[in-house]
Motif scaffolding. Structure first.
Motif, PDB file in Angstrom:
ATOM      1  N   HIS A 133       7.831  87.983 -44.559  1.00 37.09           N
ATOM      2  CA  HIS A 133       7.081  88.520 -45.694  1.00 37.09           C
ATOM      3  C   HIS A 133       6.726  87.413 -46.675  1.00 37.09           C
ATOM      4  N   ASP A 134       7.723  86.645 -47.082  1.00 43.14           N
ATOM      5  CA  ASP A 134       7.483  85.564 -48.032  1.00 43.14           C
ATOM      6  C   ASP A 134       6.514  84.537 -47.452  1.00 43.14           C
ATOM      7  N   SER A 135       6.665  84.227 -46.180  1.00 44.60           N
ATOM      8  CA  SER A 135       5.777  83.267 -45.525  1.00 44.60           C
ATOM      9  C   SER A 135       4.333  83.744 -45.553  1.00 44.60           C
ATOM     10  N   VAL A 136       4.122  85.004 -45.205  1.00 48.11           N
ATOM     11  CA  VAL A 136       2.776  85.592 -45.178  1.00 48.11           C
ATOM     12  C   VAL A 136       2.160  85.597 -46.573  1.00 48.11           C
ATOM     13  N   VAL A 137       2.914  86.065 -47.559  1.00 48.88           N
ATOM     14  CA  VAL A 137       2.370  86.164 -48.918  1.00 48.88           C
ATOM     15  C   VAL A 137       2.036  84.774 -49.461  1.00 48.88           C
ATOM     16  N   LEU A 138       2.952  83.829 -49.307  1.00 46.13           N
ATOM     17  CA  LEU A 138       2.713  82.489 -49.842  1.00 46.13           C
ATOM     18  C   LEU A 138       1.556  81.780 -49.127  1.00 46.13           C
ATOM     19  N   ARG A 139       1.516  81.905 -47.816  1.00 43.77           N
ATOM     20  CA  ARG A 139       0.502  81.180 -47.044  1.00 43.77           C
ATOM     21  C   ARG A 139      -0.866  81.843 -47.114  1.00 43.77           C
ATOM     22  N   TYR A 140      -0.923  83.143 -46.835  1.00 39.35           N
ATOM     23  CA  TYR A 140      -2.213  83.806 -46.688  1.00 39.35           C
ATOM     24  C   TYR A 140      -2.703  84.493 -47.956  1.00 39.35           C
ATOM     25  N   CYS A 141      -1.802  84.931 -48.805  1.00 43.25           N
ATOM     26  CA  CYS A 141      -2.247  85.617 -50.020  1.00 43.25           C
ATOM     27  C   CYS A 141      -2.400  84.657 -51.188  1.00 43.25           C
ATOM     28  N   LEU A 142      -1.576  83.618 -51.238  1.00 47.91           N
ATOM     29  CA  LEU A 142      -1.620  82.685 -52.360  1.00 47.91           C
ATOM     30  C   LEU A 142      -2.216  81.331 -51.994  1.00 47.91           C
ATOM     31  N   ASP A 143      -2.641  81.161 -50.743  1.00 46.26           N
ATOM     32  CA  ASP A 143      -3.325  79.942 -50.300  1.00 46.26           C
ATOM     33  C   ASP A 143      -2.501  78.668 -50.393  1.00 46.26           C
ATOM     34  N   LEU A 144      -1.203  78.761 -50.323  1.00 46.41           N
ATOM     35  CA  LEU A 144      -0.406  77.536 -50.347  1.00 46.41           C
ATOM     36  C   LEU A 144      -0.464  76.888 -48.970  1.00 46.41           C
ATOM     37  N   ASP A 145      -0.407  75.568 -48.949  1.00 45.29           N
ATOM     38  CA  ASP A 145      -0.417  74.910 -47.641  1.00 45.29           C
ATOM     39  C   ASP A 145       0.970  75.034 -47.003  1.00 45.29           C
ATOM     40  N   GLU A 146       1.027  74.728 -45.726  1.00 48.07           N
ATOM     41  CA  GLU A 146       2.267  74.932 -44.963  1.00 48.07           C
ATOM     42  C   GLU A 146       3.435  74.138 -45.529  1.00 48.07           C
TER      43      GLU A 146
END
Length: 188
Positions: A133-146
């Motif tokens: 969940h955290d990975s999805v939100v941070l990466r895809y919803c907040l546009d943070l890089d890997e």
């Protein structure tokens, strides 16, 4: 001779803390908003409480292997405490849900044709295991890089990629579109 024993070190620590917060605050605030919407200034209160906790324990944070992961744990604790203190259960606002779904859909390159698919995707995101969940939100919803996401979660980038891959499979299956997970394999 200059006496640099106390003030310079304290000033440097404060500068480091301020820079750290400036670097991470947008993601903290964005994440909390995906969890509670904009309700009663809750996201700002949660982030302020996290920053204050972090400020009081800054020396400890600096001794952590990954200070961003330590700060992330504090944020999650303060978010849980804020939610528990609310008189009524916190429901994410519809506008926030739509924004999250649309942004996720674009970032993950998933097309959703029906309202039930959109609702199913949001439900599925909320039901993911915490790390996914955290990975999805941070990466895809907040546009943070890997690399940023991996730092927040205190995990290697390869593990993050695995979490994202498993999350996409779960999400695609949850909305009845397993072919989306297969297409994602070739996109990486």
């Amino acid at each position: 001779m200059n006496d640099t024993s106390g003030t310079t070190s304290g000033g440097r620590e404060a500068l480091t803390f301020d820079a750290f917060c400036a670097t991470h605050e947008r993601a903290w605030l964005g994440f909390v908003r995906t969890q509670v919407g904009h309700r009663d200034g809750g996201p700002e209160l949660v982030v302020a409480a996290t920053k204050e906790h972090l400020r009081r324990n800054w020396a400890l944070a600096l001794r952590q292997e990954i200070p961003a992961a330590y700060a992330w744990r504090l944020l999650k604790e303060h978010l849980a405490a804020w939610r528990a203190a609310q008189a009524e259960p916190v429901a994410v606002q519809t506008v926030a849900i739509d924004a999250v779904i649309d942004h996720f859909r674009r970032q993950a390159r998933i097309s959703l044709e029906t309202l039930p698919e959109r609702i199913g995707l949001m439900t599925a995101i909320l039901e993911l295991p915490e790390r996914q969940h955290d990975s999805v939100v941070l990466r895809y919803c907040l546009d943070l890089d890997e690399e940023q996401v991996a730092d927040f979660l205190g995990t290697p980038v390869a593990t993050l990629r695995s979490n994202l891959r498993h999350a996409r499979r779960r999400l695609a299956t949850a909305i009845g579109r397993p072919e989306l997970a297969e297409r994602q394999k070739g996109d990486q």
